[in-house]
Write a protein that holds these residues in place. Structure first.
Motif, mmCIF file in Angstrom:
data_model
loop_
_atom_site.group_PDB
_atom_site.id
_atom_site.type_symbol
_atom_site.label_atom_id
_atom_site.label_comp_id
_atom_site.label_asym_id
_atom_site.label_seq_id
_atom_site.Cartn_x
_atom_site.Cartn_y
_atom_site.Cartn_z
ATOM 1 N N VAL A 173 -8.120 0.501 1.056
ATOM 2 C CA VAL A 173 -8.555 0.725 2.442
ATOM 3 C C VAL A 173 -7.918 1.993 2.990
ATOM 4 O O VAL A 173 -8.565 2.793 3.668
ATOM 5 C CB VAL A 173 -8.210 -0.505 3.306
ATOM 6 N N LEU A 177 -5.704 -3.679 -2.601
ATOM 7 C CA LEU A 177 -6.675 -3.702 -1.508
ATOM 8 C C LEU A 177 -6.195 -2.809 -0.358
ATOM 9 O O LEU A 177 -6.962 -2.035 0.217
ATOM 10 C CB LEU A 177 -6.848 -5.137 -1.031
ATOM 11 N N PHE A 178 -4.912 -2.923 -0.045
ATOM 12 C CA PHE A 178 -4.337 -2.050 0.988
ATOM 13 C C PHE A 178 -4.567 -0.589 0.628
ATOM 14 O O PHE A 178 -5.058 0.201 1.446
ATOM 15 C CB PHE A 178 -2.833 -2.307 1.109
ATOM 16 N N LEU A 189 -10.212 5.047 4.308
ATOM 17 C CA LEU A 189 -10.212 5.510 5.690
ATOM 18 C C LEU A 189 -9.444 6.811 5.842
ATOM 19 O O LEU A 189 -9.447 7.412 6.917
ATOM 20 C CB LEU A 189 -9.590 4.451 6.600
ATOM 21 N N ARG A 191 0.766 -5.653 20.467
ATOM 22 C CA ARG A 191 2.219 -5.674 20.337
ATOM 23 C C ARG A 191 2.865 -6.519 21.420
ATOM 24 O O ARG A 191 3.837 -7.225 21.167
ATOM 25 C CB ARG A 191 2.645 -4.216 20.397
ATOM 26 N N ARG A 214 5.472 -0.568 14.448
ATOM 27 C CA ARG A 214 4.511 0.375 13.878
ATOM 28 C C ARG A 214 3.178 0.286 14.609
ATOM 29 O O ARG A 214 2.822 -0.759 15.157
ATOM 30 C CB ARG A 214 4.298 0.078 12.377
ATOM 31 N N ARG A 215 2.460 1.394 14.562
ATOM 32 C CA ARG A 215 1.187 1.405 15.262
ATOM 33 C C ARG A 215 0.003 1.433 14.311
ATOM 34 O O ARG A 215 -1.128 1.239 14.718
ATOM 35 C CB ARG A 215 1.121 2.596 16.199
ATOM 36 N N ASN A 216 0.266 1.722 13.058
ATOM 37 C CA ASN A 216 -0.806 1.744 12.075
ATOM 38 C C ASN A 216 -1.154 0.302 11.708
ATOM 39 O O ASN A 216 -0.320 -0.441 11.195
ATOM 40 C CB ASN A 216 -0.322 2.499 10.837
ATOM 41 N N VAL A 228 -5.610 -11.181 4.104
ATOM 42 C CA VAL A 228 -5.659 -9.736 3.913
ATOM 43 C C VAL A 228 -7.102 -9.275 3.758
ATOM 44 O O VAL A 228 -7.505 -8.265 4.350
ATOM 45 C CB VAL A 228 -4.834 -9.354 2.674
ATOM 46 N N ILE A 259 -2.723 -1.040 9.396
ATOM 47 C CA ILE A 259 -2.549 -1.442 7.993
ATOM 48 C C ILE A 259 -1.084 -1.768 7.732
ATOM 49 O O ILE A 259 -0.757 -2.753 7.056
ATOM 50 C CB ILE A 259 -3.049 -0.327 7.076
ATOM 51 N N ILE A 260 -0.187 -0.953 8.290
ATOM 52 C CA ILE A 260 1.236 -1.228 8.070
ATOM 53 C C ILE A 260 1.626 -2.517 8.777
ATOM 54 O O ILE A 260 2.469 -3.282 8.299
ATOM 55 C CB ILE A 260 2.062 -0.025 8.545
ATOM 56 N N ILE A 269 -3.525 -7.731 -3.610
ATOM 57 C CA ILE A 269 -3.416 -7.495 -2.162
ATOM 58 C C ILE A 269 -3.042 -6.047 -1.882
ATOM 59 O O ILE A 269 -3.690 -5.364 -1.086
ATOM 60 C CB ILE A 269 -2.393 -8.478 -1.551
ATOM 61 N N VAL A 284 -11.535 -2.095 8.702
ATOM 62 C CA VAL A 284 -12.582 -1.136 8.337
ATOM 63 C C VAL A 284 -13.685 -1.146 9.398
ATOM 64 O O VAL A 284 -14.157 -0.092 9.829
ATOM 65 C CB VAL A 284 -13.159 -1.489 6.949
ATOM 66 N N ILE A 313 -7.324 3.464 13.647
ATOM 67 C CA ILE A 313 -6.754 2.135 13.418
ATOM 68 C C ILE A 313 -5.399 2.045 14.089
ATOM 69 O O ILE A 313 -4.524 1.291 13.695
ATOM 70 C CB ILE A 313 -6.630 1.811 11.914
ATOM 71 N N ASN A 314 -5.222 2.844 15.117
ATOM 72 C CA ASN A 314 -4.010 2.740 15.906
ATOM 73 C C ASN A 314 -4.163 1.546 16.835
ATOM 74 O O ASN A 314 -5.064 1.507 17.670
ATOM 75 C CB ASN A 314 -3.850 4.026 16.706
ATOM 76 N N ILE A 315 -3.275 0.572 16.683
ATOM 77 C CA ILE A 315 -3.526 -0.652 17.447
ATOM 78 C C ILE A 315 -3.314 -0.437 18.935
ATOM 79 O O ILE A 315 -3.771 -1.215 19.753
ATOM 80 C CB ILE A 315 -2.674 -1.838 16.968
ATOM 81 N N LEU A 342 6.262 -1.642 -0.698
ATOM 82 C CA LEU A 342 5.940 -3.069 -0.608
ATOM 83 C C LEU A 342 5.789 -3.661 -2.007
ATOM 84 O O LEU A 342 6.294 -4.753 -2.290
ATOM 85 C CB LEU A 342 4.650 -3.249 0.186
ATOM 86 N N PHE A 398 -0.222 -5.085 8.913
ATOM 87 C CA PHE A 398 -0.572 -6.141 7.960
ATOM 88 C C PHE A 398 0.444 -6.242 6.842
ATOM 89 O O PHE A 398 0.824 -7.336 6.414
ATOM 90 C CB PHE A 398 -1.959 -5.873 7.378
ATOM 91 N N MET A 399 0.883 -5.084 6.369
ATOM 92 C CA MET A 399 1.895 -5.115 5.303
ATOM 93 C C MET A 399 3.136 -5.854 5.783
ATOM 94 O O MET A 399 3.741 -6.635 5.045
ATOM 95 C CB MET A 399 2.269 -3.693 4.904
ATOM 96 N N SER A 400 3.501 -5.618 7.038
ATOM 97 C CA SER A 400 4.692 -6.284 7.558
ATOM 98 C C SER A 400 4.488 -7.786 7.603
ATOM 99 O O SER A 400 5.405 -8.560 7.300
ATOM 100 C CB SER A 400 5.005 -5.764 8.953
ATOM 101 N N LEU A 403 -1.401 8.292 9.887
ATOM 102 C CA LEU A 403 -1.950 8.061 11.212
ATOM 103 C C LEU A 403 -1.014 8.610 12.280
ATOM 104 O O LEU A 403 -1.351 9.478 13.046
ATOM 105 C CB LEU A 403 -2.160 6.576 11.443
ATOM 106 N N LEU A 418 -8.404 -6.717 6.449
ATOM 107 C CA LEU A 418 -8.769 -5.350 6.096
ATOM 108 C C LEU A 418 -10.242 -5.087 6.393
ATOM 109 O O LEU A 418 -10.595 -3.992 6.835
ATOM 110 C CB LEU A 418 -8.450 -5.085 4.627
ATOM 111 N N MET A 445 9.422 0.524 3.414
ATOM 112 C CA MET A 445 8.082 0.253 3.930
ATOM 113 C C MET A 445 8.032 0.446 5.440
ATOM 114 O O MET A 445 7.116 1.039 5.982
ATOM 115 C CB MET A 445 7.686 -1.178 3.567
#
Lengths: 179, 367, 739, 103
Positions: free
Chosen positions: A72, A68-69, A76, C717, D28-30, D76, D32-33, A65, D84, D93-95, A34, D35-37, A81, D80, A21
């Motif tokens: 999205v 949902l990921f 998008l 970050r 990570r910069r995405n 989540v 969504i990832i 969950i 969006v 969505i690049n933080i 994940l 959030f996964m983390s 990315l 999310l 992941m």
């Protein structure tokens, strides 16, 4: 609890999935790794005499969950990315090295503690857990007797989350209408 | 039993059930084609495999078409199976498997018959997850909840607009209706006071739950149809809009696996419906002849299947917004209300407040 | 299993509603007026409905657990160990408090729903519902508290809400440019403070005597001390307990006169009609004003001890009797004042004062169940009447707008002095607003006491009790009942019958279903409410059952007697609670029915078809000639008594009530002192003292912030890294350095 | 090799998973990832809760996991929705591009 060999096998899968992941270039693949991690953890729960939690883990984490990921990501089109190994610029390099260093410290502390002898197990009856009644009934009774207030609060939290999500979705739609 | 013995027993039972379901799946397709044909005043497949009646000059045939599934299978296996360019290869390949696996997994917890003895062996003809503590219903919910992956990943991995749209639609639909399904499942659990499917069947011994909770049964059946994405909820296969939806880029046996998943899920959900509302393996003389349970539950499954096919032949397809609106604004509130009212009545009955209350009301009006 | 643990939810739900509406409601409504209104309105309503469902479950739990009172502790509120002073914030769940909870949340829910329709389009829609939920919250604290101190929190809180809601449209000026609404709110606030002063003093006395304010401890302590003829020491002075309790109960009575609008503190209630109509229905008819009655019923043991001991105030009258007399006289005078009112809501306001007088009289004469019974039925039918009047006003305003927009003549503009609440402009509305008319008729007949509507049964029970308890009080109350029927008839005829006297009335329209549905529900409750405490049909039946509840008879009594300790103490012979058998006495029921029918008939005869025009003077002021020929007795009445009486009631209304009491005492004396004090604290203390400190603090903060701002990179970050650094640092510290 | 694993093995596994989650958030910069983390970190904590529930023979650990899962689901959903919403305005969505908080 569980024999070391299956434990190590499952743990290897879990860690590999987590790393997958972390390092995946594609967000959808990250999500799939994940799920794999979650399902492995669910199997650990089964081994730890927590079948209810295991099923909830699969239903909620894997079934809701992560879906949902994925939803999205697909909505998008955000699966590619940027890869994690892009060019590294000034402050980011500092961040990255500090982060890795701190992570190593974290693992190091854990390893140190475990080599020190780990959790003190004197006086703990480790067999009690195997016969512990973790059926949905028992869990439900615990939830509705000792934890009824947190349970209600959680309900309120979910309500608030629903309201929040609806508001996010709603304002956007109106903005589009105005435009 | 030692863990090893449990594992071996599970493997054997699982193997038998999987084989049975794969055969059953094949003949469900035939059943569907035949019943649909009859409902539309056609004959249906009657060429592949038949028993000619010689004294009628081979004109009249018995069991026409019973080899049709085999012919279909051969066709699917023989077809070229191209992989489109620019698909996400790994995901593209595992998606059909992810669709089939949950469909079979559900059957792991269905009780097929009461426990019985055959010579020296004692059979409990179903496999319980985590022996000793029964979370069979939760297992069903967990497995149905992951069955969406096959669809959503197939749609995404195909790298095709139609497929992605179909996949997103399908997943939104499945998630929406799963909610109503999950809540309705609580009703048999409450009525039987157990999450063990065997107990739920036993609790229906005096009267089937469909007669006590007809509304719940109807909601369950509708939600199951939507979960299966069968008519009138088969939007993702709406040819006019999406050609074939998420599986548009698939061909050959990989397409066949989606096909298989759909029909197997039909069987599994019919089995669940029979278990929850139609008394499962229960029926006359099951106490004395446990193997009758197999026959009863299979008859009930076939009944549900025919009902689904009948519905497909009768009802037009819903529009997408109607579909989502119906799920969220129709089924879900009904399910929640039904659940709450049932819960309140059960608690009141257990507390003993229901009887006095009814008494007071009766006194009030009658005196 | 029981649901008593859910009791805190009854307070939590309104708080959720009020927080959400208070914080975000305005934004919802501004963002999207139609949906925002629906959202905030239904949110508030659902929270109240939720509280109602919780009350219902408490009710069922009490039913299942033999009506035993339960105390649900929440937390230690005030704990001063050195003074041995501990107040638990606990909820008393017993039959009395649950009755109040059901009334408050049940009627409250209906009124919330009604208000969604009524307040539609108001710019402060969300503020209104925030206040309503705040009110429900405080009212539930009031009725659910297990000690006088907790109750007092609710008591003050509902006073605050009353103030906020009366002056809800605080910016509106009347014809003379006076902020009448704001003044009315202020008046209510100040009047109530006088009563609250009494309650505070009473609580101090109670705490001095018993060392606690918990209901159960106070009551059991009082009974023990009373039996032991205990003397209470005040410094060197030693006073017998009944004397102390006389003071306590008299001070409570002061509080009751403030909160429940009794003589002499009743004048704020008619002014309170400046608030929106749902508020009048909820706070100033159904719930808050009954708090005084609740206090009397809750303190029944204290009053009964005073009654039993025979202690009196200066040898004149004992406090329970004083309570009864205050109630009876209020019932009488308020009914008379109601005759001369032309504002539809003011009639109802005086009627509320009058009916509260009935309850207070009942409580004072020991008929606690009858008081509660009347409280409940009154909540039903008075809420119905107020909401119905709101519907009428709404319809009149609609008609008026219709005219203004349709351009029917230049005279009908918005500033022609037209008042949608003035009954002289109405008439003939029964055709235009049929639903409202029917429910209003039901409510009015219940108020007049027509069998078999709810009002008949509860009023009859009070009259029956007082007929045996004290005949003078009975007579005063009976005359008040006659007056009630009369002004009811007057109002009905002026509003609904005859011909429309203003173009607005001709174009009035029925209110939306959102408003009429609660009305219909309340009408249903009004029709069947009498079943709550159906009396025995004959005396023989009552005696056969030893005057104890059985079956469907006296259900409310069998329910409430578990909370009213004096019932049990009276049976043990410790207290002398006056109890009369409850049955349908032909004498009393006959008198009351005759009075009700007579009053209605009299009203019909006097007001039939009148007034013809909106400017015609009131019928009571004129003497028709044909009365001479038909009935000399009537003409005698019209010639002799009516003018006198009319002058008396006008004098009461204009001079005593309005000029002296309203204008002089409150507006001059009390308000001026208050305003001077407020101005001093605003201009001197706040502007010069507090602001200086605050501004200095603000400047310092700004300077600091300018420096610290630089640490913010804006990258999530960086923050996460900082958190991790802190976490690892703490971990290492605790593991290796702290050990 | 011992015949059965004890609680320390789970602590080790859990801390490794947690560290991977931390790294995901930091590297990570995405969004969504990211959030996964976070989910992975929560999950590692859950694993430890259940392991301790088994170790101590008490059910409370499992109850807490139940709450954590509920809160995670809410988190989540809201997160999310936020992503969006942000994507709609910033088309990214690049933080690292979301730094409006910069002082």
């Amino acid at each position: 609890m569980i024999h070391p060999i299956p434990f190590l096998l499952l743990a290897a899968v879990a860690v590999a999935a987590a790393l997958g992941m972390l390092l995946s270039h594609n967000a959808v693949h990250s999500a799939l790794y994940l799920v794999l991690n979650f399902i492995t953890v669910a199997i650990f729960y089964l081994a730890l005499n927590a079948p209810f939690i295991a099923m909830v883990q699969v239903t909620v984490y894997a079934g809701a969950i992560v879906v949902l990921f994925l939803f999205v990501i697909m909505l998008l089109g955000a699966e590619r990315l940027r890869s994690p190994v892009d060019e590294v610029r000034g402050p980011e390099r500092f961040h990255r090295y500090t982060a890795i260093l701190l992570a190593l410290v974290l693992v190091g502390v854990a390893a140190y503690l475990l080599f020190q002898g780990g959790v003190d197990m004197t006086g703990v009856d480790t067999t009690a857990g195997a016969t512990l009644d973790a059926s949905p009934q028992a869990l439900g009774l615990a939830l509705f007797q000792s934890y009824v207030f947190p349970f209600q609060v959680t309900g309120v939290l979910l309500l608030a989350a629903i309201a929040g999500v609806v508001i996010f979705g709603h304002t956007k739609k109106r903005g589009e209408d105005n435009a | 039993m030692t863990p090893g013995a449990i594992a071996i027993r599970a493997l054997i039972i699982g193997f038998i059930i999987s084989l049975a379901v794969i055969t059953g799946f094949a003949y469900t397709t035939l059943l569907e084609r035949k019943v649909l044909a009859r409902l539309q005043h056609r004959v249906g497949p009657n060429r592949a495999g038949y028993i000619p009646i010689p004294w009628r000059g081979g004109e009249k045939r018995l069991l026409g078409g019973f080899m049709q599934p085999a012919a279909d299978a051969v066709k699917l296996f023989m077809k070229e199976d191209p992989t489109p360019a620019k698909v996400d290869r790994v995901t593209y390949n595992i998606a059909p498997m992810l669709a089939v696996i949950p469909a079979i997994l559900i059957l792991a917890v269905i009780p097929w018959a009461p426990a019985f003895r055959l010579g020296p062996w004692r059979f409990t003809p179903y496999f319980a997850v985590a022996p000793g503590i029964n979370v069979g219903v939760l297992f069903i919910l967990a497995v149905t909840s992951i069955s969406v992956y096959g669809v959503i990943l197939a749609g995404w991995a195909s790298n095709s607009k139609y497929a992605v749209l179909g996949g997103i639609r399908a997943s939104a639909q499945m998630i929406s209706y799963e909610l109503a399904l999950g809540i309705i499942v609580l009703i048999p659990i409450m009525m039987a006071n157990s999450m063990n499917l065997g107990d739920i069947v036993e609790a229906q011994r005096p009267v089937w739950f469909i007669f006590i909770q007809p509304l719940a049964a109807i909601v369950f059946f509708i939600a199951a149809l939507a979960e299966l994405q069968r008519a009138p909820f088969d939007l993702l296969e709406a040819e006019q809009e999406l050609s074939a939806g998420f599986n548009v880029e698939y061909a050959g046996m990989r397409f066949g696996m989606f096909f298989m998943a759909e029909y197997m899920k039909m069987i599994s959900l019919s089995a669940i419906f029979s278990t929850f509302f139609l008394g499962g393996y229960g029926g006359p003389f099951v106490d004395r002849l446990p193997w009758l349970g197999f026959i009863y539950i299979i008859l009930k499954i076939i009944f549900c299947l025919v009902l689904m096919i009948w519905i497909r032949a009768s009802l037009p397809r819903l529009r997408y917004d109607q579909l989502m609106g119906f799920g969220w604004k129709g089924l879900l509130p009904i399910a929640v209300l039904n659940f709450i009212i049932t819960a309140v009545l059960i608690v009141m009955a257990e507390e003993g407040t229901l009887a006095p209350l009814l008494d007071t009301v009766r006194q009030f009006f009658i005196g | 299993m029981n649901t008593f643990n859910l009791a805190p939810l009854i307070l939590i739900l309104p708080v959720i509603g009020l927080l959400l509406n208070g914080l975000f409601g305005r934004r919802f409504v501004e963002a999207n007026p139609a949906n925002g209104e629906r959202l905030t309105g239904w949110l508030a309503s659902l929270m109240t409905i939720g509280a109602f469902l919780v009350s219902l479950s408490l009710f069922l739990s009490l039913l299942a657990h033999g009506f035993e009172p339960i105390i649900v502790p929440l937390f230690n509120w005030i704990d001063i160990p050195s003074a041995d002073f501990l107040v638990n914030w606990a909820m008393q769940v017993d039959t009395l408090s649950v009755t109040m909870m059901l009334v408050v949340t049940g009627v409250g829910s209906l009124i919330h729903i009604y208000a969604i329709g009524y307040m539609h389009g108001d710019p402060d829609f969300s503020r209104f519902f925030t206040y309503l939920n705040l009110f429900i919250f405080f009212m539930l604290i009031l009725v659910s508290g297990s000690s006088y101190l907790v109750m007092f929190v609710g008591w003050e809180g509902v006073g605050l809400c009353s103030y906020l809601l009366i002056s809800f449209w605080w910016a509106r000026l009347d014809k003379n440019g006076v902020p009448a609404n704001a003044n009315a709110g202020r008046k209510a606030m100040i009047m109530n403070r006088i009563g609250d002063f009494g309650v505070i003093l009473a609580m101090i006395l109670l705490f001095w005597t018993f060392g606690t304010l918990d209901y159960q401890a106070v009551f059991s302590g009082a009974v023990e001390m009373f039996e032991a003829n205990h003397m209470v020491a005040f410094g060197g002075l030693s006073v017998p307990l009944p004397t102390v309790l006389t003071a306590v109960t008299a001070l409570f009575l002061l509080g009751v006169t403030g909160k429940s609008a009794q003589i002499p503190l009743y004048t704020w209630l008619p002014d309170a009609m400046a608030g929106p109509t749902p508020v009048s229905a909820l706070i100033h008819a159904a719930t808050m004003v009954t708090a005084g009655v609740y206090l009397l019923v809750r303190s029944n043991v204290l009053y009964e001890i005073v009654r039993t001991s025979g202690a009196t105030i200066l040898g004149l009258i004992s406090t329970p009797n004083l309570v009864a007399w205050v109630g009876a006289l209020t019932a009488f005078f308020a009914a008379l004042i109601a005759f001369s009112q032309n504002d539809i809501k003011k009639v109802l306001a005086y009627s509320t004062v009058s009916q509260l007088g009935f309850m207070v009289a009942a409580a004072g004469s020991g008929a606690y169940v009858a008081a509660m019974f009347h409280l409940v039925t009154h909540a039903f039918f008075k809420a119905l009447l107020f909401l119905g009047s709101g519907s009428v006003i709404h319809g009149m305003e609609h008609g008026h707008h219709h005219l203004a927009h349709a351009g029917h003549g230049a005279t009908h503009t918005d500033d022609d002095g037209f008042d949608p609440q003035d009954m002289r402009y109405m008439g003939g509305l029964r055709r235009r607003m049929p639903t409202t008319f029917i429910v209003y008729l039901i409510g009015s007949l219940a108020l007049a006491g027509i069998i078999p509507l709810a009002g008949f049964w509860s009023k009859d029970e009070i009259l029956l009790h007082d007929q045996t308890y004290a005949t003078p009080i009975f007579i005063v109350l009976a005359i008040a009942a006659l007056g009630t029927a009369f002004y009811v008839a007057r109002q009905l005829i002026m509003v609904f019958f005859g011909k429309p006297r203003h173009a607005a009335a001709e174009h009035a329209a029925e209110s939306p279903a959102l408003m009429t549905t609660p009305l219909v529900v309340l009408a249903g409750l009004t029709v069947f409410g009498g079943l709550l405490n159906l009396p025995y049909l004959t005396r023989a039946m009552a005696e056969a059952n030893h005057n104890h509840p059985a079956g469907i008879f006296l259900m409310l009594e069998s329910w409430l007697e578990h909370s009213l300790a004096s019932f049990e103490l009276a049976e043990e012979g410790i207290l002398a609670l006056p109890r009369t058998p409850v049955y349908l006495s032909l004498l009393v029921a006959g008198i009351s029915t005759a009075l009700a029918v007579g009053g209605l008939l009299l009203g019909y005869l006097v007001y039939r078809g009148r007034p013809r025009t909106s400017s015609e003077p009131d019928r009571l002021a004129r003497t028709p000639i044909w009365w001479w020929s038909v009935l000399p007795l009537n003409s005698l009445y019209m010639k002799g008594f009516v003018p006198l009486f009319n002058r008396f009631s006008v004098w009461l209304a204009d001079k005593v009530d309005w000029a002296f009491w309203h204008d002089f005492v409150h507006d001059r004396v009390i308000r001026d002192i208050f305003v001077t004090g407020a101005e001093f604290s605003a201009n001197v203390l706040d502007a010069q003292g507090v602001d200086g400190v605050v501004n200095g603090a603000g400047k310092t903060t700004q300077r600091l912030a300018r420096g610290l701002r630089l640490t913010q990179t804006g990258y999530a970050r960086t923050y996460a890294l900082a958190v991790l650094l802190g976490a690892v640092g703490l971990l290492v510290y605790f593991l290796f350095m702290a050990g | 090799m011992p015949s059965a694993v004890n609680i320390n093995w789970y602590i080790a596994l859990s801390s490794i998973l947690f560290t991977i989650g931390v790294l995901g958030v930091l590297l990570r910069r995405n969004a969504i990832i990211l959030f996964m983390s976070v989910e992975l970190m929560l999950n590692s904590a859950n694993l430890l809760f259940v392991a301790f529930a088994r170790h101590l023979g008490q059910l409370d650990g499992q109850v807490l996991v139940f709450f954590v899962i509920t809160v995670a689901a809410a988190e989540v959903a809201v997160g999310l929705a936020l992503i969006v919403a942000i994507f709609r305005t910033k088309k990214s969505i690049n933080i690292d591009e979301i730094n409006l908080l910069k002082g």
